[in-house]
Design a protein around this motif. Structure first.
Motif, short mmCIF file in Angstrom:
data_model
loop_
_atom_site.label_atom_id
_atom_site.label_comp_id
_atom_site.label_asym_id
_atom_site.label_seq_id
_atom_site.Cartn_x
_atom_site.Cartn_y
_atom_site.Cartn_z
N SER A 1 0.85 -1.19 0.00
CA SER A 1 0.00 0.00 0.00
C SER A 1 0.89 1.25 0.00
O SER A 1 2.10 1.18 0.18
N TYR A 2 0.26 2.35 -0.18
CA TYR A 2 0.93 3.65 -0.23
C TYR A 2 1.61 3.97 1.10
O TYR A 2 1.11 3.60 2.16
N THR A 3 2.73 4.66 1.03
CA THR A 3 3.42 5.12 2.23
C THR A 3 3.10 6.59 2.44
O THR A 3 3.30 7.41 1.55
N LEU A 4 2.57 6.91 3.61
CA LEU A 4 2.17 8.29 3.91
C LEU A 4 3.37 9.23 3.98
O LEU A 4 4.46 8.84 4.40
N THR A 5 3.14 10.49 3.62
CA THR A 5 4.13 11.54 3.73
C THR A 5 3.66 12.53 4.81
O THR A 5 2.52 12.46 5.29
N ASP B 1 0.66 14.32 3.62
CA ASP B 1 -0.53 13.47 3.77
C ASP B 1 -1.06 13.58 5.20
O ASP B 1 -2.27 13.66 5.41
N LEU C 1 -6.52 7.06 0.57
CA LEU C 1 -5.06 7.10 0.47
C LEU C 1 -4.45 5.72 0.23
O LEU C 1 -3.23 5.60 0.11
N ASP C 2 -5.29 4.69 0.17
CA ASP C 2 -4.85 3.31 -0.02
C ASP C 2 -3.88 2.86 1.07
O ASP C 2 -2.81 2.33 0.80
N VAL C 3 -4.26 3.15 2.32
CA VAL C 3 -3.47 2.70 3.47
C VAL C 3 -4.39 2.01 4.47
O VAL C 3 -5.61 2.20 4.45
N ARG D 1 -2.79 3.31 9.97
CA ARG D 1 -1.81 4.35 9.64
C ARG D 1 -2.41 5.72 9.89
O ARG D 1 -1.73 6.63 10.36
#
Length: 65
Positions: A8-12, A15, A36-38, A42
Motif C-alpha cells: 500500500s501507499y506510504t504516507l508523507t 498526507d 489514500l490506499d493505506v 496508519r
C-alpha cells in the motif's frame, strides 16, 4: 488475479497534514485511509501523534491561513 504483493501507499508528512484537516472536517478515519490506499491504522497513528509529529500543528497553521 489479486494485488496481494503490491504494497500500500506510504504516507508523507503532507498526507498527515491533510489527514488532520479531513478528520477535523468530519471525515471518518476509514474513509480517509481508503482514499489514500493505506490501512486505517496508519491514519490512526497520525491522529494519535505516534507518526509525523508536528503534522497537527502544521494543519492548524494551514487551517488558520
Amino acid at each position: 488475479m489479486t494485488n496481494d504483493n503490491i504494497p500500500s501507499y506510504t504516507l508523507t508528512f503532507e498526507d498527515a497534514v491533510q489527514i488532520w484537516l479531513r478528520y477535523w472536517a468530519g471525515e471518518f478515519q476509514n474513509r480517509i485511509a481508503a482514499s489514500l490506499d493505506v490501512n486505517p491504522g496508519r491514519v490512526n497513528e497520525v491522529l494519535k501523534e505516534r507518526k509525523f509529529i508536528g503534522s497537527r500543528e502544521a494543519a492548524l497553521k494551514e487551517r488558520a491561513a
